[in-house]
Design a protein around this motif. Structure first.
Motif, PDB file in Angstrom:
ATOM      1  N   UNK A 138      11.095   2.392   7.402  1.00 35.12           N
ATOM      2  CA  UNK A 138      12.002   2.156   6.284  1.00 35.12           C
ATOM      3  C   UNK A 138      12.711   0.817   6.437  1.00 35.12           C
ATOM      4  N   UNK A 139      13.065   0.469   7.681  1.00 33.85           N
ATOM      5  CA  UNK A 139      13.701  -0.829   7.917  1.00 33.85           C
ATOM      6  C   UNK A 139      12.740  -1.955   7.552  1.00 33.85           C
ATOM      7  N   UNK A 186       0.814  -1.210   0.000  1.00 35.09           N
ATOM      8  CA  UNK A 186       0.000   0.000   0.000  1.00 35.09           C
ATOM      9  C   UNK A 186       0.849   1.263   0.000  1.00 35.09           C
ATOM     10  N   UNK A 187       2.114   1.137   0.342  1.00 33.68           N
ATOM     11  CA  UNK A 187       2.996   2.300   0.409  1.00 33.68           C
ATOM     12  C   UNK A 187       4.044   2.289  -0.708  1.00 33.68           C
ATOM     13  N   UNK A 199       9.872   2.019  -3.958  1.00 35.37           N
ATOM     14  CA  UNK A 199      10.068   3.248  -3.214  1.00 35.37           C
ATOM     15  C   UNK A 199       8.837   3.507  -2.348  1.00 35.37           C
ATOM     16  N   UNK A 200       9.047   4.149  -1.223  1.00 38.00           N
ATOM     17  CA  UNK A 200       7.943   4.428  -0.310  1.00 38.00           C
ATOM     18  C   UNK A 200       7.102   5.588  -0.833  1.00 38.00           C
ATOM     19  N   UNK A 201       5.802   5.424  -0.803  1.00 41.21           N
ATOM     20  CA  UNK A 201       4.875   6.507  -1.123  1.00 41.21           C
ATOM     21  C   UNK A 201       4.817   7.420   0.101  1.00 41.21           C
TER      22      UNK A 201
END
Length: 273
Positions: A91-92, A30-31, A40-42
């Motif tokens: 992030x981890x 979802x991210x 990559x993170x949204x």
């Protein structure tokens, strides 16, 4: 207050409290920004999620204040989500998928007014005013007491402005205010919160000092009995407000009490104004 635990289990990130009850569950996909080959993170979605968590863990700090006997009640720090540490944990989880259980990171939020400041600014009374009302009018007396309690122990810092409407807030039945006589366009009527103009008027006369600038004040459309002509300060949630600015170099402490038919406001500060 229950401790909230973060549980990172591969594809999902489950947030539980100290009793093991689920608070929220995040899914890595979802991210993820799907239009990129590499994950990559949204960041926009992560910010929204942190806002949600913030609502669940936030605890506002409590200022130090004086009780009715003049004794200091110490301040209490609050807490909020430590966004920097949470982002590191997320992030981890996001980039490694490793199983990890850890306490949701929070940071302390300290109140603006602590015991040391209260002790300093309660030393010298620089303003004082008293008005009177009929205790037999239960509804009006009740409203006066609520509004007096709302401004009691409020601290106005140097260069800061005080707004009666902002500090007291909207007068509603949910907050305990009752219907009582008010003046509307020169005529007596009834409305929720009737009587609180006596509190704002008493405050106005207490703060009408050399180092305080009155920035907004309106008189009623007809004379009121509790102050001399022209010395009142009418307020209404959707209308007039009473505001002043502290031009002293030291904070001001408002003390307000309504008891036995007497509305009393005193203004305090330190010796060195």
């Amino acid at each position: 207050m229950k401790t909230i635990i973060l549980s990172f289990v591969f594809a999902s990130m489950t947030l539980v409290n100290s009793d093991g009850d689920a608070v929220d569950e995040l899914d890595r996909k979802d991210f993820k920004l799907s239009y990129l080959d590499e994950a990559f993170i949204n960041d926009a979605k992560l910010e929204v999620e942190m806002d949600v968590l913030e609502e669940k863990v936030r605890k506002d700090p409590t200022n130090a204040k004086l009780n009715d006997a003049g004794e200091i009640i110490p301040e209490k720090p609050g807490q909020r989500l430590d966004r920097y540490k949470f982002r590191q944990l997320f992030q981890e989880y996001f980039y490694t998928g490793k199983k990890l259980t850890t306490e949701l990171p929070v940071e302390k939020v300290y109140p603006r007014v602590d015991s040391e400041l209260i002790a300093e600014i309660r030393e010298q009374k620089i303003g004082d005013y008293v008005t009177y009302f009929k205790p037999s009018n239960k509804e009006r007396s009740h409203n006066i007491d609520l509004a007096a309690e709302a401004i009691n122990n409020h601290v106005v810092f140097p260069g800061e402005s005080f707004s009666f409407n902002n500090v007291v807030g909207k007068r509603t039945e949910k907050k305990g205010y009752k219907r009582a006589p008010v003046i509307v366009k020169g005529e007596l009527s009834e409305d929720i919160g009737g009587g609180i103009c006596q509190v704002s008027s008493t405050l106005y006369n207490a703060v009408d000092l050399e180092g305080i600038q009155i920035t907004e004040r309106y008189s009623h459309s007809r004379r009121v009995p509790y102050v001399p002509p022209g010395r009142d300060a009418t307020v209404s949630w959707y209308g007039p407000d009473f505001e002043f600015k502290n031009n002293y170099k030291r904070p001001l402490l408002i003390r307000a009490f309504a008891k036995d038919g007497k509305m009393h406001v005193s203004i305090y500060s330190s010796d060195a104004l």
